[in-house]
Enzyme design. Structure first.
Site, PDB file in Angstrom:
ATOM      1  N   GLU A   1       1.858  11.251  -7.574  1.00 50.13           N
ATOM      2  CA  GLU A   1       0.778  10.487  -6.945  1.00 50.13           C
ATOM      3  C   GLU A   1       0.535   9.197  -7.741  1.00 50.13           C
ATOM      4  OE1 GLU A   1      -2.391  13.234  -6.511  1.00 50.13           O
ATOM      5  OE2 GLU A   1      -3.624  11.839  -5.362  1.00 50.13           O
TER       6      GLU A   1
HETATM    7  N1  ADP Z   1      -5.129   4.058   2.628  1.00 50.46           N
HETATM    8  C1  ADP Z   1      -5.992   3.967   1.656  1.00 50.46           C
HETATM    9  N2  ADP Z   1      -6.044   2.861   0.924  1.00 50.46           N
HETATM   10  C2  ADP Z   1      -6.925   2.774  -0.068  1.00 50.46           C
HETATM   11  N3  ADP Z   1      -7.811   3.734  -0.394  1.00 50.46           N
HETATM   12  C3  ADP Z   1      -7.798   4.833   0.305  1.00 50.46           C
HETATM   13  C4  ADP Z   1      -6.894   5.014   1.358  1.00 50.46           C
HETATM   14  N4  ADP Z   1      -7.080   6.203   1.846  1.00 50.46           N
HETATM   15  C5  ADP Z   1      -8.083   6.747   1.133  1.00 50.46           C
HETATM   16  N5  ADP Z   1      -8.531   5.950   0.229  1.00 50.46           N
HETATM   17  C6  ADP Z   1      -9.628   6.200  -0.691  1.00 50.46           C
HETATM   18  O1  ADP Z   1      -9.367   7.410  -1.413  1.00 50.46           O
HETATM   19  C7  ADP Z   1     -10.612   7.991  -1.782  1.00 50.46           C
HETATM   20  C8  ADP Z   1     -10.651   9.419  -1.374  1.00 50.46           C
HETATM   21  O2  ADP Z   1      -9.690  10.165  -2.066  1.00 50.46           O
HETATM   22  P1  ADP Z   1      -8.815  11.273  -1.364  1.00 50.46           P
HETATM   23  O3  ADP Z   1      -7.455  10.690  -1.169  1.00 50.46           O
HETATM   24  O4  ADP Z   1      -9.476  11.804  -0.157  1.00 50.46           O
HETATM   25  O5  ADP Z   1      -8.828  12.400  -2.463  1.00 50.46           O
HETATM   26  P2  ADP Z   1      -7.677  12.981  -3.405  1.00 50.46           P
HETATM   27  O6  ADP Z   1      -6.796  11.818  -3.772  1.00 50.46           O
HETATM   28  O7  ADP Z   1      -8.411  13.533  -4.590  1.00 50.46           O
HETATM   29  O8  ADP Z   1      -6.980  14.013  -2.601  1.00 50.46           O
HETATM   30  C9  ADP Z   1     -11.686   7.156  -1.104  1.00 50.46           C
HETATM   31  O9  ADP Z   1     -12.173   6.245  -2.031  1.00 50.46           O
HETATM   32  C10 ADP Z   1     -10.934   6.419  -0.017  1.00 50.46           C
HETATM   33  O10 ADP Z   1     -11.563   5.196   0.302  1.00 50.46           O
HETATM   34 CA    CA Z   2      -5.871  10.033  -2.728  1.00 49.31          CA
END
Ligand code: ADP
Ligand code: CA
Length: 438
Positions: free
Chosen positions: A182
Site C-alpha cells: 500500500e
Molecule cells: N481516490 C482517493 N484519492 C485520495 N484519497 C482518497 C481516495 N480514496 C479515499 N481517499 C481517502 O482515504 C481516506 C479513507 O481511508 P480508507 O482508504 O477508507 O481506509 P484504509 O486505507 O485504512 O483502508 C479518506 O481520507 C479518503 O478521503
Molecule cells: Ca486507503
C-alpha cells in the site's frame, strides 16, 4: 498490440523527456522479449489487433476496497505509436460508502456495491476492449481487521461479480493487499505523477497516507545510516520502470484515523461494546452519540464532569501513539507528500483549499488542534471528532514518526487530475505482472 509492434529488438527503450502529460514513454522501459509477448498477447492476441490502427486505447480497472469506502479507478492508456510505449491518458473515478468491511455479515450486499461501480466501467470501456481490460480489487485495512472467514466470504462474492462481468479477470484478482505494498504503490503513484521517476536526477518524495484503519509512511532513504538503523521488515526492494527502489515503508494497522478514535476512546479490540459508553476529553463535554465503524456500533461521549480541551486530549492521545512507531532520523529534515485524512482534515479546518491543496508545516496542525479543542462549542457544526482527529494527526506526526514542528507537508489530492492513490501504482504493477516490465 503485439503484432502491431516492431520486432522486439527494435523496441524503443530510450529515456525520453518527461512530459507532465503523464507519458509512460518518458520513463525508462526495457521490455524483455518474453515479457512483452506475454503482455501484448494478453491484451491484444495476434488475431485481435485493432483493425483501426488509431484505435490504440486500452484500459485498466483497479478497485480500492478501503475501510471507509470502495472506489473504482478506470485508467485509460494510449499507445500513440509503435515506437513509444503507452501513455496514461486519464482516469475515471467513483466511490461509494461504507466500505466492504461494513458488510461483514452480508457479503452479497457488499459485492453488490462493487457491481454497481463496475457497471460504470461497462459504460466507460468500449465493448470491443472489455475482454482485454483487466479488473482487480485490492482490499486494505478494513478487511485485514475482519476474521479470515468473513473477509474471505466478501472476497469470494466480489470474485463472482468479476467472473460474471465481461472483463479480463486475472488470477488473484480479488485479494487483501499487504500493507507494505500500500505504501510502496502510493509512493510510486506520487513520484510518477510528479515526474520524479524519470531522468537521471531523481529527487523522490516521501509519502504519508492516513486511512481509516491503517497508516503508511514510505520514502527512499538517502543515507547509509538509515539503512543500517532500520529493522529489516521496514525495507523493501521494489522494481518498477526499469529501476530497483529500496524503500523504507511501513503500514501501521490500527493507526488509521478511525481506528485511532476507537483506541483513544479505549474501544479498540474490546469484546462487548453493547451499551458501554466510551468517553474522552477530546469530545464536546455534553456530547452523547453513536458511531458505526467496521459493522460495530459504539456509544461515545464527552467528559461530562472532567476536563476537556487540547492539553488533556493530547495526553490521552499520546498514550496510543508514544513509543509505538519506528522513528527514522532521516525524515526529520525532509518534506513529505501527505494525502487521505491528512488532506481531508486540513480542508475541514480551512488550512488548505479543497481543490488546490497546499503546503503546511507540522505545527500548523498543532495550532489548529489547539484552536479547535479549546473552543469546541464554536466548532460544533462540524464533526464532534474534529478536535480528536487533529490532535491525533499532530501526535502521530510529532510523537509517532518524530517529525519536527517545521517539517513541510505537501497536501495533495490530485496531480494533473489523477488521484494520488496507491491504485495507479497498483495498475502499473498489474500491467507489469501481466507481462510488461518497466
Ligand atoms: N481516490 C482517493 N484519492 C485520495 N484519497 C482518497 C481516495 N480514496 C479515499 N481517499 C481517502 O482515504 C481516506 C479513507 O481511508 P480508507 O482508504 O477508507 O481506509 P484504509 O486505507 O485504512 O483502508 C479518506 O481520507 C479518503 O478521503
Ligand atoms: Ca486507503
Amino acid at each position: 498490440m503485439l503484432n502491431c509492434l516492431r520486432s522486439p529488438g527494435k523496441m524503443a527503450v530510450s529515456r525520453l523527456p518527461f512530459f507532465l502529460a503523464l507519458a509512460f514513454s518518458s520513463l525508462s522501459f526495457v521490455l524483455s522479449h518474453w515479457n512483452r509477448e506475454m503482455w501484448f498477447q494478453d491484451f491484444f492476441p495476434p488475431n485481435m489487433c485493432p483493425i483501426n490502427a488509431k484505435d490504440n486505447t486500452f484500459y485498466g480497472i483497479m478497485f480500492d476496497a478501503g475501510s471507509t469506502g470502495t472506489r473504482i479507478h478506470i485508467y485509460t492508456f494510449v499507445q500513440k505509436s509503435p515506437e513509444n510505449l503507452p501513455e496514461l491518458e486519464g482516469e475515471i473515478f467513483e466511490s461509494v460508502k461504507p466500505g466492504l468491511s461494513a458488510y461483514a455479515d452480508q457479503p452479497e450486499k457488499g459485492a453488490e456495491t462493487v457491481k454497481r461501480l463496475l457497471d460504470m466501467a461497462i459504460d466507460a470501456v468500449p465493448p470491443h476492449l472489455w475482454k482485454k481490460t483487466p479488473v482487480v480489487l485490492k482490499a486494505t485495512a478494513g478487511l485485514r481487521l475482519l476474521s479470515e472467514e468473513k473477509a474471505q466470504s466478501l472476497l469470494l462474492e466480489v470474485r463472482e461479480v468479476f467472473e460474471e462481468s465481461p472483463f479480463l479477470v486475472p488470477e488473484d484478482s480479488v485479494s487483501i493487499m499487504d500493507g507494505s505494498y500500500e505504501g510502496i504503490l502510493a509512493w510510486i503513484t506520487v513520484n510518477f505523477l510528479t515526474g520524479q521517476l524519470s531522468g537521471q536526477n531523481q529527487h523522490t518524495v516521501g509519502t504519508l497516507d492516513l486511512g481509516g484503519a491503517s497508516t503508511q509512511i514510505t520514502f527512499l532513504p538517502r543515507f547509509e545510516e538509515t539503512l543500517k538503523e532500520t529493522p529489516g521488515d521496514f525495507l523493501t526492494s521494489f522494481e518498477m520502470f526499469n529501476s530497483t527502489y529500496k524503500l523504507y515503508t511501513h503500514s501501521y494497522l490500527g493507526f488509521g484515523l478511525k481506528a485511532a478514535r476507537l483506541a483513544i476512546l479505549g474501544a479498540l479490540n474490546v469484546e462487548a461494546v453493547d451499551g458501554q459508553m466510551f468517553r474522552s476529553s477530546c469530545l464536546p463535554k455534553q456530547l452523547e452519540a453513536e458511531w458505526h465503524f467496521g459493522g460495530v456500533k459504539y456509544q461515545y461521549g464527552g467528559n461530562k464532569e472532567g476536563e476537556t480541551g487540547f492539553k488533556p486530549c493530547y495526553l490521552e492521545v499520546l498514550k496510543v501513539v508514544k513509543g509505538k512507531l519506528h522513528q527514522p532520523d532521516e525524515i526529520r529534515g525532509s518534506s513529505f507528500y501527505a494525502f487521505s485524512y491528512y488532506y481531508d482534515r486540513a480542508v475541514d479546518t480551512n488550512l488548505i483549499d479543497y481543490e488546490k491543496g497546499g503546503v503546511l508545516e507540522v505545527r500548523d496542525f498543532e495550532r489548529k488542534a489547539e484552536e479547535v479543542c479549546d473552543n469546541m462549542e464554536k466548532y460544533n457544526s462540524s464533526s464532534p471528532f474534529l478536535c480528536m482527529d487533529l490532535v491525533y494527526i499532530t501526535a502521530l506526526l510529532k510523537e509517532g514518526f518524530g517529525f519536527r514542528d517545521n517539517t513541510l507537508l505537501q497536501l495533495t489530492k490530485k496531480v494533473n487530475n489523477v488521484e494520488t492513490s496507491w491504485t495507479l501504482g497498483a495498475t502499473f504493477h498489474l500491467l507489469q505482472s501481466l507481462g510488461i516490465t518497466y
